[in-house]
Design a protein around this motif. Structure first.
Motif, short mmCIF file in Angstrom:
data_model
loop_
_atom_site.label_atom_id
_atom_site.label_comp_id
_atom_site.label_asym_id
_atom_site.label_seq_id
_atom_site.Cartn_x
_atom_site.Cartn_y
_atom_site.Cartn_z
N UNK A 186 3.71 8.34 -4.35
CA UNK A 186 4.07 7.17 -3.55
C UNK A 186 4.12 7.58 -2.09
N UNK A 187 3.45 6.83 -1.27
CA UNK A 187 3.44 7.13 0.17
C UNK A 187 4.27 6.08 0.91
N UNK B 162 0.85 -1.20 0.00
CA UNK B 162 0.00 0.00 0.00
C UNK B 162 0.87 1.24 0.00
N UNK B 163 1.20 1.72 -1.21
CA UNK B 163 1.97 2.95 -1.35
C UNK B 163 1.05 4.07 -1.80
N UNK B 164 -0.23 3.87 -1.62
CA UNK B 164 -1.23 4.78 -2.19
C UNK B 164 -1.67 5.85 -1.19
N UNK B 165 -2.36 5.43 -0.17
CA UNK B 165 -2.99 6.41 0.72
C UNK B 165 -2.02 6.94 1.77
N UNK C 165 0.48 -0.56 -5.02
CA UNK C 165 -0.52 0.44 -5.37
C UNK C 165 0.11 1.82 -5.25
N UNK C 166 -0.49 2.78 -5.91
CA UNK C 166 -0.07 4.19 -5.80
C UNK C 166 -1.28 5.02 -6.18
N UNK C 167 -1.17 6.33 -6.11
CA UNK C 167 -2.24 7.18 -6.61
C UNK C 167 -1.78 7.87 -7.89
N UNK D 179 0.72 -2.65 -12.14
CA UNK D 179 1.48 -2.40 -10.91
C UNK D 179 0.89 -3.20 -9.75
N UNK D 180 -0.44 -3.22 -9.69
CA UNK D 180 -1.08 -4.00 -8.62
C UNK D 180 -0.72 -5.48 -8.78
#
Lengths: 409, 409
Positions: free
Chosen positions: B384-385, B40-43, B365-367, B359-360
């Protein structure tokens, strides 16, 4: 405009409704009432022993133990879903055909009302309220730069004949109808009266005929301890082919505690979705909702409501008995079947603002009737709350208040 | 207008800004990202172990024991005052000359932004944001039916030359200046860049010259782990005779936990008073504030912040190392001195939306960058978070993401 800007010279940048209302109503005697060393018959606070302190602590512990980080993260944990489920079930028990898609959790009843106002009110719109009505609602409306008209009520609630007359007059004058009507149909704040079934139906007729929304503030509806329940406006509206005009607002402030800031709205899904979108500012109190979800999920709240009703009934009886015993014959008061409030009407020449200091000296606070109109009406009236004060204190307070009134007559 | 009204035929009754925006932006891939079995590099979630679970439970217990019913009543208890005191002290430590009269507690940063919008924005007003900027802010602005213009940023933050050019063009065209400018000056969301001291001063010059307010969203300002702190815009503004134009927003979401929904605003008293009045809908989460006041009062939070910085520094380092090791040469990224985010820029022909599924599949994940503009810009970028995912998972995620990117180049 206000002169209260302490040198801040940019009032012109405020949004227009803010500029229009920033010098708005203050309640002068508020602090005197809040700080008075006298029986507190003023504010509509639940009595402290009604708060489930141990249960809330246990629910907090359980949520942190079982759901931990998820309950504290953005989005919240599954326990919060339990709160939506309880609310949906509860709406169905009250006669509404509610689904979870029609429920929005709010941060209490006033927050729900704020969202409804944001969803429907443009500056210059007209709204209709009961006269008198909840002062907190009047303060909300004040922020939206709208025209607030009040229609009187009697022992059967809002005077729908008077409302019809006003709506027809507006139509004759080619004026816009109101955008929404705000009503507290059960044990109204401040009068304690309940809108009859027949009048509810007629109100729905008028909403359809004149194309306005109805906000049903049902803050006290669960606290009926006399007489037969009347179906919520939202339930009656659902049965109509031309329905969908009622937004029903509930609150946990009186059922659990005000400090948890939680309530709900029941509305058609389109409306619910817009209320939710307007509330997307992250003000969803996710962790607290998880705690409350945990609390309601085991049935404790449902079991508590009859106990609360019993306690408030005893309080109402004590107040009505004290009024009967001590008040001068010229005073009249309402006899509510539920809720928190009695509305006391005194001879025309008495001004409830003027005798407040004497009443405090004699041992009682109350809220002056003007506060529930926002203008000079209601000057000879006052709201008495029996929800908060200890029973003996309450009786002493009524005795003292009666002395202050007799002095003034 | 939307076709999503399930038969509800009264859209015409909604307020105009609601009608204008009710069919507004949806983020299509949101659910796919949220539910992905991938790093989880998204939120921008804080990592779960950062939440002080035991301390919050202890604070809840202490508040209920020591302040009991008062903490659950309307108005809340004295512990909530401790939260205001901490916030005031904190603002002073950050260089602001704050008093308690300039502090408003909010239900988190986004709630603060919502209040600021309500206070200042009329339909049709113009606002300026950084391009790219926090997507949650864009969604907020969407509700107010205003014109949102974005000004690019670079490694030194908002491009104030570009801003000046735009403001002068507006003046030349006899167009109204913006009502407010929204900036995230420290470790910006989504780019991670920080606005330099010089640019802060120039931004304040421009605000005075063109008569607009500045919203300083400082969600990440306490999480600096490299380089020297830059004075908040609010602090620099206070030193100016023509000051008073900055509203500083803070949040406990990253310092305590998002689920507690608590934050603050620092603003001139007139502005603070209007924000407070707009928030009078009872959405003050009084009990939670008492709990948080109890939690911060013993110094635990102050002691925790350096630990948080250390943890996030380690996370950033791990992500930057992984990017260095795995990314193709054509990729570029920002190197933040604090906060949660890295902004990754890919060759122009790559569309970050298009490669999300790959990517998933590859484990990350990313936004997508578009989400931070609200239009088609940023298509070749992604946020990227490194705030949330476990370190090893994060590295594997970057490795997988690099594969997906190499495939697409």
């Amino acid at each position: 405009m206000t002169d209260d800007h302490h040198g801040w010279p940019y009032d012109h940048l405020f949004a227009r409704p803010v500029q229009e209302s920033m010098g708005g109503a203050e309640y002068g005697a508020w602090r005197a009432i809040a700080n008075a060393d006298a029986a507190a018959l003023s504010f509509g606070f639940p009595f402290p022993d009604s708060f489930p302190r141990d249960e809330l602590l246990a629910a907090t512990e359980a949520v942190l133990e079982e759901e931990g980080a998820k309950a504290l993260q953005y989005g919240g944990s599954e326990s919060a879903d339990r709160l939506v489920e309880w609310t949906t079930d509860h709406a169905r028990e009250r006669g509404m055909d509610a689904t979870e898609d029609e429920i929005l959790l709010t941060n209490g009843g006033s927050h729900g009302l704020d969202l409804v106002c944001r969803a429907f009110l443009d500056p210059g719109d007209r709204i209709v309220v009961e006269g008198p009505t909840f002062m907190g609602a009047l303060r909300q409306f004040d922020k939206f730069d709208v025209a607030v008209e009040s229609i009187p009520l009697d022992d059967d609630g809002l005077d729908v004949d008077a409302l019809e007359g006003r709506l027809e007059a507006l139509e004759d004058e080619d004026e816009d109808p109101p955008k929404l009507l705000y009503t507290i149909p059960n044990f109204q704040n401040p009068t304690g009266v309940t809108l009859t079934r027949d009048r509810r139906e007629r109100l729905l007729d008028l909403a359809a005929e004149h194309d306005f929304m109805i906000v049903e503030d049902d803050a006290y509806g669960d606290l009926r301890y006399d007489g037969e329940p009347v179906a919520p406006l939202r339930a009656l509206d659902e049965e109509r082919p031309e329905g969908g005009r009622v937004i029903h607002l509930g609150t946990f402030s009186k059922l659990i505690a005000p400090g948890v800031r939680a309530g709900w709205a029941v509305a058609d899904e389109t409306v619910r979705d817009q209320l939710r979108r307007l509330n997307s500012g992250g003000s969803n109190t996710t962790f607290m909702r998880s705690v409350l979800g945990k609390y309601v999920d085991d049935g404790t709240l449902d079991a508590t409501i009859p106990e609360l009703c019993q306690a408030y009934e005893q309080r109402r009886d004590r107040m009505l008995d004290a009024l009967e015993e001590h008040m001068p014959p010229a005073a009249e008061w309402s006899e509510p079947d539920g809720g928190f409030f009695v509305w006391l009407e005194l001879p025309e020449q008495i001004d409830a603002d003027d005798i407040l200091d004497d009443a405090i000296d004699e041992g009682a606070t109350y809220l002056p009737g003007r506060w529930f109109y926002g203008d000079d009406r209601g000057a000879n009236c006052m709201r008495l709350s029996y929800s908060y004060e200890e029973l003996d204190e309450m009786e002493h307070g009524i005795e003292g208040l009666s002395r202050a009134i007799r002095e003034a007559i």
